[in-house]
Design a protein around this motif. Sequence first.
Motif, PDB file in Angstrom:
ATOM      1  N   TYR A   5       0.833  -1.208   0.000  1.00 34.91           N
ATOM      2  CA  TYR A   5       0.000   0.000   0.000  1.00 34.91           C
ATOM      3  C   TYR A   5       0.861   1.249   0.000  1.00 34.91           C
ATOM      4  N   VAL A   6       0.223   2.360  -0.342  1.00 36.94           N
ATOM      5  CA  VAL A   6       0.898   3.654  -0.357  1.00 36.94           C
ATOM      6  C   VAL A   6       0.141   4.609   0.551  1.00 36.94           C
ATOM      7  N   ILE A   7       0.880   5.478   1.227  1.00 43.74           N
ATOM      8  CA  ILE A   7       0.284   6.510   2.073  1.00 43.74           C
ATOM      9  C   ILE A   7       0.246   7.812   1.279  1.00 43.74           C
ATOM     10  N   LEU A   8      -0.931   8.401   1.210  1.00 43.42           N
ATOM     11  CA  LEU A   8      -1.116   9.688   0.538  1.00 43.42           C
ATOM     12  C   LEU A   8      -1.583  10.725   1.547  1.00 43.42           C
ATOM     13  N   THR A   9      -1.271  11.980   1.261  1.00 38.99           N
ATOM     14  CA  THR A   9      -1.793  13.097   2.049  1.00 38.99           C
ATOM     15  C   THR A   9      -1.790  14.325   1.162  1.00 38.99           C
ATOM     16  N   GLU A  10      -2.212  15.476   1.695  1.00 37.79           N
ATOM     17  CA  GLU A  10      -2.225  16.708   0.904  1.00 37.79           C
ATOM     18  C   GLU A  10      -1.145  17.670   1.404  1.00 37.79           C
ATOM     19  N   SER A  11      -0.921  18.717   0.617  1.00 40.70           N
ATOM     20  CA  SER A  11       0.150  19.667   0.948  1.00 40.70           C
ATOM     21  C   SER A  11      -0.213  20.589   2.104  1.00 40.70           C
ATOM     22  N   SER A  12      -1.417  20.454   2.656  1.00 38.62           N
ATOM     23  CA  SER A  12      -1.745  21.127   3.917  1.00 38.62           C
ATOM     24  C   SER A  12      -0.870  20.604   5.052  1.00 38.62           C
ATOM     25  N   SER A  13      -0.207  19.461   4.830  1.00 36.26           N
ATOM     26  CA  SER A  13       0.651  18.856   5.851  1.00 36.26           C
ATOM     27  C   SER A  13       2.000  19.564   5.980  1.00 36.26           C
ATOM     28  N   GLY A  84      -1.782  -1.891  -8.661  1.00 35.97           N
ATOM     29  CA  GLY A  84      -2.042  -2.986  -7.739  1.00 35.97           C
ATOM     30  C   GLY A  84      -1.763  -2.678  -6.287  1.00 35.97           C
ATOM     31  N   LYS A  85      -1.646  -1.387  -5.962  1.00 34.77           N
ATOM     32  CA  LYS A  85      -1.388  -0.984  -4.575  1.00 34.77           C
ATOM     33  C   LYS A  85      -2.686  -0.561  -3.902  1.00 34.77           C
ATOM     34  N   ASP A  86      -2.775  -0.810  -2.600  1.00 40.36           N
ATOM     35  CA  ASP A  86      -3.861  -0.256  -1.799  1.00 40.36           C
ATOM     36  C   ASP A  86      -3.491   1.161  -1.388  1.00 40.36           C
ATOM     37  N   VAL A  87      -4.480   1.927  -0.913  1.00 41.69           N
ATOM     38  CA  VAL A  87      -4.266   3.340  -0.605  1.00 41.69           C
ATOM     39  C   VAL A  87      -4.751   3.668   0.807  1.00 41.69           C
ATOM     40  N   LEU A  88      -3.877   4.315   1.562  1.00 45.92           N
ATOM     41  CA  LEU A  88      -4.237   4.884   2.860  1.00 45.92           C
ATOM     42  C   LEU A  88      -4.060   6.388   2.742  1.00 45.92           C
ATOM     43  N   PHE A  89      -5.184   7.125   2.765  1.00 42.56           N
ATOM     44  CA  PHE A  89      -5.151   8.573   2.572  1.00 42.56           C
ATOM     45  C   PHE A  89      -5.375   9.254   3.921  1.00 42.56           C
ATOM     46  N   LEU A  90      -4.373  10.012   4.371  1.00 41.18           N
ATOM     47  CA  LEU A  90      -4.460  10.744   5.636  1.00 41.18           C
ATOM     48  C   LEU A  90      -4.828  12.184   5.321  1.00 41.18           C
ATOM     49  N   CYS A  91      -6.086  12.536   5.621  1.00 45.05           N
ATOM     50  CA  CYS A  91      -6.685  13.767   5.117  1.00 45.05           C
ATOM     51  C   CYS A  91      -6.558  14.949   6.082  1.00 45.05           C
ATOM     52  N   SER A 147       0.560  -3.662   8.460  1.00 46.86           N
ATOM     53  CA  SER A 147      -0.423  -3.757   7.386  1.00 46.86           C
ATOM     54  C   SER A 147      -1.128  -2.412   7.225  1.00 46.86           C
ATOM     55  N   ILE A 148      -1.870  -2.271   6.143  1.00 49.92           N
ATOM     56  CA  ILE A 148      -2.591  -1.021   5.926  1.00 49.92           C
ATOM     57  C   ILE A 148      -3.610  -0.780   7.042  1.00 49.92           C
ATOM     58  N   GLU A 149      -4.243  -1.850   7.522  1.00 51.39           N
ATOM     59  CA  GLU A 149      -5.209  -1.696   8.622  1.00 51.39           C
ATOM     60  C   GLU A 149      -4.505  -1.295   9.917  1.00 51.39           C
ATOM     61  N   GLU A 150      -3.323  -1.862  10.161  1.00 53.86           N
ATOM     62  CA  GLU A 150      -2.579  -1.513  11.373  1.00 53.86           C
ATOM     63  C   GLU A 150      -2.123  -0.059  11.331  1.00 53.86           C
ATOM     64  N   ALA A 151      -1.671   0.407  10.170  1.00 54.29           N
ATOM     65  CA  ALA A 151      -1.265   1.805  10.030  1.00 54.29           C
ATOM     66  C   ALA A 151      -2.464   2.734  10.190  1.00 54.29           C
ATOM     67  N   ARG A 152      -3.575   2.357   9.570  1.00 51.77           N
ATOM     68  CA  ARG A 152      -4.811   3.156   9.698  1.00 51.77           C
ATOM     69  C   ARG A 152      -5.250   3.243  11.151  1.00 51.77           C
ATOM     70  N   ASP A 153      -5.282   2.108  11.831  1.00 54.09           N
ATOM     71  CA  ASP A 153      -5.733   2.091  13.226  1.00 54.09           C
ATOM     72  C   ASP A 153      -4.790   2.883  14.126  1.00 54.09           C
ATOM     73  N   PHE A 154      -3.497   2.824  13.828  1.00 54.25           N
ATOM     74  CA  PHE A 154      -2.533   3.609  14.604  1.00 54.25           C
ATOM     75  C   PHE A 154      -2.847   5.099  14.505  1.00 54.25           C
ATOM     76  N   VAL A 155      -3.124   5.569  13.302  1.00 55.70           N
ATOM     77  CA  VAL A 155      -3.438   6.992  13.126  1.00 55.70           C
ATOM     78  C   VAL A 155      -4.725   7.347  13.852  1.00 55.70           C
ATOM     79  N   GLU A 156      -5.739   6.501  13.744  1.00 54.14           N
ATOM     80  CA  GLU A 156      -7.008   6.752  14.428  1.00 54.14           C
ATOM     81  C   GLU A 156      -6.812   6.830  15.948  1.00 54.14           C
TER      82      GLU A 156
END
Length: 291
Positions: A5-13, A84-91, A147-156
């Motif tokens: 998976y890939v982590i995406l975000t915006e330039s507001s970061s 073929g990558k999954d996406v984790l978008f941190l908004c 995993s993508i779920e572990e990274a997502r849950d960590f952020v949450e």
Amino acid sequence: MNQSYVILTESSSDLTPELAEQAGAEVLPLSFTMEGKNYPHYPDQRAMSIPEFYERMRNGAVAVTAAANVADLTDGMEVHLRQGKDVLFLCFSSGLSSTRDACAIAARELQEKYPERKIYTVDTLAASAGQALLVLLAGRKQKAGASIEEARDFVEETKLHVAHWFTVDDLNHLKRGGRVSPTAAAVGTMLNIKPVLHVDDEGHLIPMEKVRGRKAALAALVKQMRETVVHPEEQTMMISHACCREEAESLRESVLAEFHPKELMILDLGPIIGAHTGPGLMALFFLAEHR
């Protein structure tokens, strides 16, 4: 590293190219309009440099931002899904922008097109270096094999512990954005009143106290850290500034001397947030018991 998976975000970061690479994240540009022209803001500042942006503001130019375009977000995500990558978008915080809603719309449409892929969007309830800190920490989790779920849950689980404390030098920019009244801005300017603000649990910008003078305002940021920080010696912390590098360096020395964090980075506040605060903002970002 988990490369599924890939982590995406915006330039507001406000991530620099170096920090984005360190996080293994891709930063999609948000844009601002100044003097009738639209500028996308990239980490490498290719459209307009941050010093030029604040110099124009000091000379009277007004900058206006807008939510991200759904089509642009769709394109930014789809390039990875096609590979073929999954996406984790941190908004960007939904309390400050509707960009998160646009991101969710894009994700829903793409999920129908790519049902075999995982697409997660997380409302970070953060902005600027607070958002950058979450992206960086998530990227480190990914590199450690999460995993993508572990990274997502960590952020949450972590996002409501990312404290954003800041002050601004010119109340008129907050007045224009409706954060303070015209009367409060006029009186505050006359009396050299500086607001101390933070981002709350809903991701909104909230004034917390007023102090007299810049020195007292910067001391108030450190006081807030002193009262809420957890295990500072284990932390990566961030300072964000809007064209006041010398003060940022001085604040960095104060924090290092008292709290001894593992890392303390200084980032430039970019135009997506700077359009609303103007030059002279100073902010501290760290992990706390609560925001």
